[in-house]
Design an enzyme around this catalytic site. Sequence first.
Site, mmCIF file in Angstrom:
data_model
loop_
_atom_site.group_PDB
_atom_site.id
_atom_site.type_symbol
_atom_site.label_atom_id
_atom_site.label_comp_id
_atom_site.label_asym_id
_atom_site.label_seq_id
_atom_site.Cartn_x
_atom_site.Cartn_y
_atom_site.Cartn_z
ATOM 1 N N GLU A 59 -5.752 -10.840 -1.309
ATOM 2 C CA GLU A 59 -6.574 -10.591 -0.109
ATOM 3 C C GLU A 59 -8.057 -10.573 -0.475
ATOM 4 O OE1 GLU A 59 -5.209 -7.247 2.246
ATOM 5 O OE2 GLU A 59 -3.106 -7.681 1.831
ATOM 6 N N ASP B 271 -11.812 -10.616 -0.831
ATOM 7 C CA ASP B 271 -13.109 -10.749 -0.169
ATOM 8 C C ASP B 271 -14.091 -9.886 -0.939
ATOM 9 O OD1 ASP B 271 -12.314 -8.232 0.938
ATOM 10 O OD2 ASP B 271 -11.894 -9.121 2.890
ATOM 11 N N GLU C 135 0.807 -1.240 0.000
ATOM 12 C CA GLU C 135 0.000 0.000 0.000
ATOM 13 C C GLU C 135 0.831 1.276 0.000
ATOM 14 O OE1 GLU C 135 -2.801 -0.395 3.235
ATOM 15 O OE2 GLU C 135 -3.739 -2.162 2.346
ATOM 16 N N HIS D 228 -9.969 -6.412 -2.233
ATOM 17 C CA HIS D 228 -11.064 -6.251 -1.265
ATOM 18 C C HIS D 228 -12.163 -5.556 -2.063
ATOM 19 C CE1 HIS D 228 -8.725 -7.478 2.152
ATOM 20 N NE2 HIS D 228 -7.760 -6.660 1.799
#
Length: 357
Positions: A269, A271, A164, A241
């Site tokens: 990651e 979801d 990030e 995400h």
Amino acid sequence: MRYLNLVLVAVLLSVSSCSKSKQTSIAPIVTPIVVNPVNTTLKDMPFKFGASVNARLLENNPAYKALVIKEFSSLTTENALKFATVHPLEGHYDFTDATNIVNLALANGKRIHGHTLNWYKSLPAWVTNFQGTTADWENLLKTHIQTVVGQFKGKIASWDVVNEAFEDDGTYRNSIWVQKLGTDYIARAFEYAHQADPNALLFYNDYGQEYSTAKRTAILNLVNNLKSRGIPIHGIGLQMHTRYNQSDANITSAITTAAATGLMVHISELDIALNPDNNQALTYTATLAEQHAAKYKSIVKAYYAIPKAQQYGITTWNVTDADSWIPTEYSRPDWPLPFDASYQRKAAYQAILDGVK
Ligand code: XIL
């Protein structure tokens, strides 16, 4: 259902073959042929399928641990290798949680992905309060990376080296690392990690690459720049995400443009939020479950279309709706994962399997 059908067919075949045989007064013996139900798991996907795992749950919750062992071929350390966990005090490292996860993975033949060597979050107070020259900061960065990577050399297959580093508008985040060392600390972080374990695969990891083209472009520029300079970078992590109503076009673009760099691509990651608007009264319905499943399937399909050699794998962030970080982080009901809060497979689970058919 399928299992019952198979047994039924077996019984009928057995009856009909008896009736064709020589007629006797003895009633045909019907022997049901037991056909094993197909017991496919996510481990059977044609690329690695993983989850980020929580050290506390693995320690205290046997059902969680059993599900992790049963379903996944790759494990990512959720919090165990973040700076504040692993290096809470200056010169003091705590590898307990990470070692437990690594040992579980190795004992069960799973790949381990380390998350994360550098981030603007999860910094202990000794780092945020650190006073020193540029050289001191450089030494802090280098020592941390090399101690952590060195500890698990040959065991942790791959790392999110930098996490990030960009804002959604594509500018560098004004993190403590940029403030103290300038933006090219990123290149040196990769070099330090490579020196500590030359066989480890090294990833740049970030979110929002599906919804922000500015951010996506900035990341691709960074990665291509690192490649052209011979900096050891092997892959891009798309956190993903995402949400059930994100467009397939956006998601596919993020995946294909990352693959166009020639590097490996890790959906790192995953979801899929069903309640991105934070509706406190929302309930989980069959319609939502179907939309959820459809989005999982389209993501898996798009991913499966990139060259095989670049498919590092798909990792969900957490395992079930009971342990997902989303409801806590956003204080709302949500159901982002392929397993429900009772650890049962949801429609999304079958959709993941179907995505590679
Ligand atoms: C999250 C964890 O899941 C939480 O337990 C923790 O409180 C905060 O961090 N992007 C990342 C992950 O790269 O490290 C974050 O993990 C989720 C967002």
